[in-house]
Motif scaffolding. Structure first.
Motif, PDB file in Angstrom:
ATOM      1  N   GLN A 101      44.848  37.495  44.752  1.00 10.78           N
ATOM      2  CA  GLN A 101      43.770  38.462  44.618  1.00 10.78           C
ATOM      3  C   GLN A 101      42.766  37.916  43.626  1.00 10.78           C
ATOM      4  O   GLN A 101      43.075  37.772  42.432  1.00 10.78           O
ATOM      5  CB  GLN A 101      44.293  39.832  44.168  1.00 10.78           C
ATOM      6  N   PHE A 151      54.044  44.743  45.458  1.00  9.27           N
ATOM      7  CA  PHE A 151      53.419  43.812  44.528  1.00  9.27           C
ATOM      8  C   PHE A 151      54.045  43.955  43.146  1.00  9.27           C
ATOM      9  O   PHE A 151      54.177  45.057  42.628  1.00  9.27           O
ATOM     10  CB  PHE A 151      51.910  44.087  44.431  1.00  9.27           C
ATOM     11  N   GLY A 152      54.417  42.826  42.565  1.00 11.96           N
ATOM     12  CA  GLY A 152      54.853  42.810  41.168  1.00 11.96           C
ATOM     13  C   GLY A 152      53.654  42.501  40.301  1.00 11.96           C
ATOM     14  O   GLY A 152      52.516  42.780  40.669  1.00 11.96           O
ATOM     15  N   LYS A 153      53.915  41.895  39.135  1.00 14.07           N
ATOM     16  CA  LYS A 153      52.829  41.614  38.198  1.00 14.07           C
ATOM     17  C   LYS A 153      52.019  40.390  38.608  1.00 14.07           C
ATOM     18  O   LYS A 153      50.872  40.260  38.263  1.00 14.07           O
ATOM     19  CB  LYS A 153      53.379  41.412  36.783  1.00 14.07           C
ATOM     20  N   GLY A 154      52.597  39.471  39.307  1.00 16.23           N
ATOM     21  CA  GLY A 154      51.895  38.265  39.714  1.00 16.23           C
ATOM     22  C   GLY A 154      51.657  37.308  38.563  1.00 16.23           C
ATOM     23  O   GLY A 154      51.914  37.618  37.398  1.00 16.23           O
ATOM     24  N   TYR A 175      46.182  36.806  52.178  1.00 17.44           N
ATOM     25  CA  TYR A 175      47.418  36.143  52.604  1.00 17.44           C
ATOM     26  C   TYR A 175      47.278  34.637  52.439  1.00 17.44           C
ATOM     27  O   TYR A 175      46.237  34.060  52.782  1.00 17.44           O
ATOM     28  CB  TYR A 175      47.709  36.491  54.067  1.00 17.44           C
ATOM     29  N   TYR A 229      50.557  35.997  48.311  1.00 16.30           N
ATOM     30  CA  TYR A 229      49.205  36.524  48.431  1.00 16.30           C
ATOM     31  C   TYR A 229      48.475  36.211  47.131  1.00 16.30           C
ATOM     32  O   TYR A 229      49.097  35.996  46.103  1.00 16.30           O
ATOM     33  CB  TYR A 229      49.215  38.045  48.641  1.00 16.30           C
ATOM     34  N   TYR A 265      50.548  36.511  43.876  1.00 19.60           N
ATOM     35  CA  TYR A 265      51.721  37.358  44.005  1.00 19.60           C
ATOM     36  C   TYR A 265      52.758  36.710  44.923  1.00 19.60           C
ATOM     37  O   TYR A 265      52.435  36.338  46.059  1.00 19.60           O
ATOM     38  CB  TYR A 265      51.344  38.718  44.588  1.00 19.60           C
ATOM     39  N   SER A 288      39.264  41.985  41.869  1.00 21.91           N
ATOM     40  CA  SER A 288      38.836  43.206  42.554  1.00 21.91           C
ATOM     41  C   SER A 288      38.563  43.045  44.049  1.00 21.91           C
ATOM     42  O   SER A 288      38.093  43.979  44.679  1.00 21.91           O
ATOM     43  CB  SER A 288      37.614  43.819  41.881  1.00 21.91           C
ATOM     44  N   GLN A 289      38.851  41.866  44.597  1.00 16.96           N
ATOM     45  CA  GLN A 289      38.732  41.713  46.049  1.00 16.96           C
ATOM     46  C   GLN A 289      40.061  42.100  46.697  1.00 16.96           C
ATOM     47  O   GLN A 289      41.081  42.278  46.014  1.00 16.96           O
ATOM     48  CB  GLN A 289      38.390  40.269  46.419  1.00 16.96           C
ATOM     49  N   GLY A 290      40.063  42.263  48.006  1.00 14.27           N
ATOM     50  CA  GLY A 290      41.312  42.543  48.689  1.00 14.27           C
ATOM     51  C   GLY A 290      42.268  41.366  48.607  1.00 14.27           C
ATOM     52  O   GLY A 290      41.840  40.214  48.643  1.00 14.27           O
ATOM     53  N   PRO A 291      43.566  41.632  48.459  1.00 14.55           N
ATOM     54  CA  PRO A 291      44.529  40.530  48.455  1.00 14.55           C
ATOM     55  C   PRO A 291      44.384  39.667  49.705  1.00 14.55           C
ATOM     56  O   PRO A 291      44.084  40.178  50.782  1.00 14.55           O
ATOM     57  CB  PRO A 291      45.880  41.249  48.410  1.00 14.55           C
TER      58      PRO A 291
END
Lengths: 114, 111
Positions: A38, A104-107, A46, A36, A87, A41-44
């Protein structure tokens, strides 16, 4: 869910391929690799997922090693709009909903430069 | 293509007040997820519903509750709001536990 490890950040030039690595050395046989992203500030969003075969769609390609302990997301021609946090998430298949959540990890922050 | 709709997009509340966030999934998606993303943090799973039943639960405070209605929309109810509840709240929907599609989020500010 198995833990994933990603570099903190990377950058690439616009128009070049961006190769984003991910380690998931403890992945189980029934766990998929999901990607994924991001944008601030937008939605993640896919991108793609796979189990053991390489996958490609209109956004990206996913290369999974034969032992499934690592994978690489490839954006073939990065643009400025691809600047985002990416991510890598490992998630089991589920028919009941248990463990279908995304952890979700740190990405990795990808910066595409002009 | 239709996307996940969340309302309101922005919400400002005082401490100890209540808030209700709404999520309208993509048509024919029967599973809804709620995530919380604090400032500078990564999204954290709160709760999910499949066919109007709770399917999984994460680190959701007892002050929060949620449900999924017969039309598949979902509401997240938050009571006794605290400053630390200030965050982006994302809803995602999927067709039965497959890839999740996220809404634009609700930004909650607690003063």
């Amino acid at each position: 869910d198995a833990k994933t490890t990603q570099p903190t950040s990377m950058d690439c030039a616009e128009g070049r391929a961006a190769n984003l690595p991910c380690n998931h050395s403890t992945i189980s046989g029934n766990e998929y690799v999901y990607w994924y992203r991001q944008i601030h500030s937008q939605g993640p969003q896919y991108i793609i997922h796979g189990l053991k075969n390489n996958e490609t769609n209109e956004m990206a390609s996913l290369i999974i090693t034969e032992d499934r302990k690592s994978s690489t997301l490839i954006l073939p021609h990065a643009t400025l709009r691809d600047t985002a946090v990416y991510y890598c998430i490992v998630r089991a298949s589920s028919d009941t909903g248990a463990n279908s959540k995304l952890t979700f990890g740190k990405g990795i922050t990808l910066s595409v430069r002009p | 293509a239709a996307g996940v709709i969340q309302s309101p997009r922005h919400l400002i509340k005082e401490k100890r007040e209540t808030a209700t966030l709404k999520c309208y999934p993509i048509p024919r998606h029967d599973t809804v997820y709620w995530y919380q993303q604090g400032p500078g943090q990564d999204p954290q799973f709160l709760i999910s519903f499949y066919e109007k039943m709770q399917s999984d639960k994460g680190s959701i405070p007892d002050r929060f509750s949620a449900q999924q209605f017969s039309d598949y929309h979902s509401e997240l109810n938050m009571s006794s709001l605290e400053l630390g509840d200030s965050a982006l709240y994302f809803c995602a929907s999927s067709p039965k536990f497959s890839e999740q599609f996220f809404g634009p989020g609700t930004r909650l500010t607690v003063l």
